[in-house]
Design a protein around this motif. Structure first.
Motif, mmCIF file in Angstrom:
data_model
loop_
_atom_site.group_PDB
_atom_site.id
_atom_site.type_symbol
_atom_site.label_atom_id
_atom_site.label_comp_id
_atom_site.label_asym_id
_atom_site.label_seq_id
_atom_site.Cartn_x
_atom_site.Cartn_y
_atom_site.Cartn_z
ATOM 1 N N UNK A 87 0.841 -1.202 0.000
ATOM 2 C CA UNK A 87 0.000 0.000 0.000
ATOM 3 C C UNK A 87 0.876 1.252 0.000
ATOM 4 N N UNK A 88 1.937 1.189 0.810
ATOM 5 C CA UNK A 88 2.872 2.300 0.894
ATOM 6 C C UNK A 88 3.439 2.624 -0.481
ATOM 7 N N UNK A 89 3.859 1.571 -1.168
ATOM 8 C CA UNK A 89 4.459 1.750 -2.482
ATOM 9 C C UNK A 89 3.459 2.410 -3.437
ATOM 10 N N UNK A 90 2.233 1.893 -3.438
ATOM 11 C CA UNK A 90 1.222 2.430 -4.338
ATOM 12 C C UNK A 90 0.885 3.868 -3.962
ATOM 13 N N UNK A 91 0.660 4.095 -2.665
ATOM 14 C CA UNK A 91 0.215 5.413 -2.229
ATOM 15 C C UNK A 91 1.248 6.472 -2.575
ATOM 16 N N UNK A 92 2.509 6.189 -2.293
ATOM 17 C CA UNK A 92 3.523 7.214 -2.533
ATOM 18 C C UNK A 92 3.735 7.416 -4.028
ATOM 19 N N UNK A 93 3.614 6.333 -4.807
ATOM 20 C CA UNK A 93 3.737 6.507 -6.264
ATOM 21 C C UNK A 93 2.589 7.353 -6.795
ATOM 22 N N UNK A 94 1.376 7.104 -6.269
ATOM 23 C CA UNK A 94 0.224 7.884 -6.713
ATOM 24 C C UNK A 94 0.379 9.355 -6.358
ATOM 25 N N UNK A 95 1.089 9.619 -5.266
ATOM 26 C CA UNK A 95 1.355 11.001 -4.871
ATOM 27 C C UNK A 95 2.020 11.762 -6.015
ATOM 28 N N UNK A 96 2.805 11.046 -6.789
ATOM 29 C CA UNK A 96 3.381 11.665 -7.980
ATOM 30 C C UNK A 96 2.409 11.595 -9.148
ATOM 31 N N UNK A 97 2.003 10.383 -9.512
ATOM 32 C CA UNK A 97 1.313 10.237 -10.799
ATOM 33 C C UNK A 97 -0.039 10.944 -10.836
ATOM 34 N N UNK A 98 -0.699 11.084 -9.699
ATOM 35 C CA UNK A 98 -2.016 11.728 -9.707
ATOM 36 C C UNK A 98 -1.914 13.247 -9.698
#
Lengths: 113, 584, 217
Positions: free
Chosen positions: A93-104
């Protein structure tokens, strides 16, 4: 006498290993099948945008919980193994959430070339 | 159940086992011959095999570095072509990171020492341990196939889209890294299980040597991060092979997503490299100060804190990549947090030195070198984590210098400290202390001459990975090159005296440093099963105020002593008895 | 716990104190390995989530090309195989060697059924020109410039899952041979349990793949 001694030995050595009953295992298997039918059925129902994914994932999580808890015996196992599973998921979840912080939050989704 | 416990209480008795200084039987005398070595499942031999492999790769990577530095003696071409130069720095980086730094401390020294520090006979899965060594070798073979074909010129980071277009053998190397990742994963899995399940009676979490704590934190990172590297290089391979369109912008993919994936592994990976180094420093600093380590729990838990925070900061490698401003700001802030547990460690080590009876033997000299160099590396890391400063310093020699200060000044110096510390244990031989001190001077001076100028020219704008440079940087580059030669000489001296020690060195006693560590209570070199008894631990590993004989206890009658509950009772009782004994 | 009075059992490796320690260590090691697997697939799920968040239309359009019926049948097949492997472990715990073998055979058969259905799905798509990657992708039925990206993700996720299935079949054949040699019983069934855990994990991953790939409306 020797036989009975052996019996106590094995009972002692495996006192913590849970043996599931046939009925229990079948019940989980049937529940999983029913949930599969449910999720396919729900996919035909019109549910507004974000909630269709939420519903599908909720069913998936319930199924995954059943498998992990009762097929993989986490319910009877040491809590540490459950912790490992939850920890792994947390890091995912951490990996996804922090990546989304960029991509979104980009101005330009994918730079055009 | 109840009767079993009662009988255990009766039979568990401890007695002193003083390690012999002249062991007749060691792991080196058992199972001789090349085939026996290659098929061994003994963690000590596997550790030695890793050490040899790492040393070979280090020699290759180091030679490449010297070639690079020599080329940079003059602003234009000195003696190699630009394309070759690109390949050389890529290989230097890839070899040093994936084949040297990652396995160096955990797989080589950790494999040898960690089970001994736990008082175990072996790691939990010895066959898996051997398998991970051969997986490492297989990964290396793939990389060398790439070398024999078209080499690799993408830099060790394989950034897309260049890595999908480059004409060099990217796929061979990425497959090599993919395979290598499994070696790392299996080692991590093995270590975590070993630390949980294989501890000798009395070794509670609070009595775990800090080296083991560090390896535990490292293993957690290995297990959590390395699979993501595996999937990343797999996707990259697919991207190059089939045009997947996930990372390649020409096909609708996102190159920044590749960087996210890559750094989700590779940032924690720098903690895979440095955290085991912290473990060694804790061991050495306590042994050579003859003093309990200051802030045991602070050091132990800060390793775990670093492991955790290390997962939250990867985006600081990507400040100029086009990632969103929100992410950039958050990553910059989180990056500063890593400084806290690292600072805690440094302060605790310094406090350990306070009022200790410090003995400046070679391992301790390397500890001081570590403290000096790593602190510089750490502080410049905070500089680079600051968003506005990084925009200026990104992709300059400043980053190169920072990275070498933490990785070489940190990990490699810690490795040298550990190697000199445990060399007598591993080989049973002493090395030439005078030569070792001379070499450490070469290393220290050479290192700083090499990399301090790089900070300066980086801050002045010298970009990294460049083949040519403008004339104003000539003096810095030449100083740096001379420094690298000094470093090379230092390592050659080390190679010389270690080889000399191996074949002609004086015999080492079981415990030449007077350490309280459990691994030193075995013979040097250790027995095939590490200890010929089941060790029982009643003191912490750094309790230098307790007499040595209380660290040499083992089960008098060997029963199933690993049953923790009963063992704890016995140990507590024994501790009471020993208290009376030492008072009287 | 009076093990020291009797010889070590054959399955006990020298570096363990007793069978319990060996079993617990093996099980914990397996769970740590499962952590690995979760993060391994996690990378793929992450790519999926990022692209789905960027291009929701693409996913809605492209998912119509996936055969929900076949996916659902495969889900049930995998659930059945999970059930039979759990039964195999139970049989081992109760010393019923014959039933270990029968249940393993059922599991292997179901795993093969899964692969056959997967094969039909793949070949059907490839027939239409839906290949992984832009190089081979020729299908024009989906009106989106990035249609190939969805199928890249689809193929890599299901493909790696299928590789896990194949590995699982291999493992179960190995367990079957050992069961045939009467190596397992209530005293020692660690390998059966470990392969079981692995197989359930493969099932769990499919439980998430199925709704995320096939059931997008």
């Amino acid at each position: 006498m020797i036989l009975s001694e052996d019996k106590t030995m094995s009972e002692h050595n495996h006192h913590e290993h849970h043996v599931s009953s046939v009925g229990q295992l079948w019940a989980i298997g049937i529940a999983l099948t029913l949930l599969t039918i449910l999720t396919v059925g729900l996919s035909h129902v019109e549910i507004p945008a974000p909630f269709d994914v939420v519903v599908a994932l909720t069913v998936a999580f319930v199924k995954a919980f059943l498998v992990c808890a009762f097929f993989m015996n986490l319910y009877w196992d040491t809590k540490f193994n459950s912790m490992l599973l939850i920890g792994a998921f947390a890091f995912f979840i951490l990996m996804v959430a922090v990546t989304l912080l960029d991509t979104l939050y980009r101005n330009d989704v994918v730079p055009s070339f | 159940m109840a009767t079993a416990e009662v009988s255990n209480k009766k039979t568990l008795k401890v007695q002193r086992f003083k390690p012999s200084d002249n062991p007749s039987n060691t792991y080196l005398t058992d199972e001789k011959g090349v085939w026996a070595w290659m098929t061994t499942v003994d963690h000590k031999k596997i550790g030695i095999m890793y050490l040899v492999a790492v040393a070979i790769f280090f020699a290759v990577g180091g030679a490449l570095a010297l070639l690079l530095r020599t080329e940079l003696m003059t602003p234009a071409k000195t003696f190699i072509e630009a394309d070759t130069y690109n390949q050389l720095f890529t290989l230097h980086g890839a070899i040093m990171v994936f084949f040297v730094l990652v396995p160096s401390i955990p797989a080589a020294l950790g494999n040898f020492i960690m089970p001994m520090q736990l008082g175990a006979k072996d790691v939990a899965f010895p066959k898996l341990n051997l398998a991970s060594f051969y997986i490492y070798v297989a990964g290396a073979i793939f990389t060398f196939i790439a070398l024999a074909q078209h080499g690799l010129d993408t830099g060790w980071t394989f950034y897309t889209p260049y890595s999908t277009e480059s004409s060099s053998s990217v796929i061979w190397v990425t497959m090599g890294v993919f395979i290598l990742g499994f070696s790392s994963i299996l080692t991590g899995t093995n270590f975590i299980t070993t630390i949980h399940k294989m501890r000798a009676p009395g070794i509670t979490w609070g009595k775990l040597p800090l080296n083991v704590w560090a390896l535990y934190a490292t293993s957690i990172i290995q297990v959590l991060a390395t699979p993501v590297l595996a999937i990343t290089v797999l996707l990259l391979t697919m991207e190059r092979w089939l045009g997947f369109g996930i990372f390649d912008p020409a096909l609708g993919g996102d190159p920044v997503l590749f960087q996210h994936f890559f750094w989700f592994y590779s940032h924690p990976a720098v903690y895979i490299m440095i955290v085991p180094g912290f473990g060694i420093i804790s061991e050495v600093i306590s042994t050579f100060s003859k003093k309990t380590v200051f802030g045991y729990w602070a050091i132990a838990l800060s390793s775990l804190a670093i492991a955790f925070i290390g997962f939250l900061v990867w985006g600081h490698h990507m400040f100029t990549s086009g990632q969103s401003a929100v992410a950039t700001t958050v990553f910059s802030f989180l990056t500063f947090l890593v400084g806290i547990p690292t600072g805690i460690k440094i302060f605790n080590w310094i406090a350990t030195l306070y009022k200790g009876s410090i003995k400046m033997d070679t391992p301790m000299i390397y500890v001081f070198i570590f403290l000096f160099l790593f602190s510089i590396g750490g502080f410049t890391g905070i500089m680079l984590g600051a968003l506005s400063v990084d925009i200026h310093l990104h992709d300059t020699y400043y980053v190169v210098a920072h990275f070498h200060y933490v990785m070489m000044g940190g990990t490699l110096i810690a490795l040298l400290a550990g190697l000199h510390f445990w060399w007598p244990k591993m080989t049973g031989k002493l090395y030439n202390e005078k030569l070792a001190k001379i070499a450490s001077v070469f290393i220290f001076v050479g290192f700083n001459v090499t990399f301090l100028p790089q900070f300066v020219m980086g801050a002045q704008g010298m970009p990294r990975r460049y083949y040519n440079y403008v004339d104003q940087f000539t003096a810095f580059h030449q100083t740096s090159t001379i420094g690298s030669y000094l470093l090379g000489v230092g390592f050659l001296i080390i190679l010389y005296y270690l080889m000399h020690s191996l074949f002609k060195g004086a015999k080492s006693p079981a415990n030449p440093w007077g350490s309280r560590g459990l691994e030193w209570q075995a013979t040097s070199p250790p027995d095939f099963h590490n200890f010929d008894h089941t060790p029982v631990v009643i003191h912490g590993p750094y309790d230098y105020h307790q007499p040595m004989e209380e660290f040499q206890l083992g089960l008098a009658v060997d029963t199933n002593g690993h049953d923790s509950e009963t063992a704890k009772e016995v140990v507590d009782k024994e501790r009471e008895q020993w208290k009376n004994y030492s008072l009287g | 716990m009076s093990n020291h009075s009797q010889a070590h059992p054959a399955h006990l490796q020298h570096h363990f104190v007793d069978s319990d320690q060996q079993f617990d260590a093996a099980k914990m090691g397996m769970w740590v390995f499962i952590v690995n697997e979760i993060l391994f697939f996690g990378g793929l799920f992450c790519a999926y989530i990022v692209f789905r968040a960027w291009y929701p239309d693409l996913f809605t359009m492209a998912a119509t090309k996936l055969d929900t019926t076949m996916g659902a049948i495969n889900t049930v097949v995998l659930i059945g195989s999970s059930l039979s492997v759990a039964m195999a472990i139970r049989a081992a715990q109760l010393n019923k060697t014959k039933w270990i073998k029968i249940n393993l055979l059922i599991t292997i058969t179901l795993a093969c059924v899964f692969l056959v259905i997967k094969y039909f799905e793949y070949s059907h798509k490839m027939h239409d020109g839906i290949f992984p990657g832009a190089t081979l992708y020729t299908y024009e039925g989906i009106d989106h410039p990035l249609a190939h990206v969805f199928f890249s993700i689809y193929y890599v996720m299901t493909g790696i899952h299928a590789i896990h299935i194949i590995v699982g079949i291999g493992l179960m054949i190995w367990i079957y041979i050992r069961a045939k040699r009467n190596e397992f019983g209530s005293e020692y069934y660690t390998p059966v349990e470990m392969v079981g855990l692995y197989w359930h994990l493969v099932d769990v991953i499919w439980i998430f793949l199925f709704p995320l790939l096939y059931l997008i409306e």
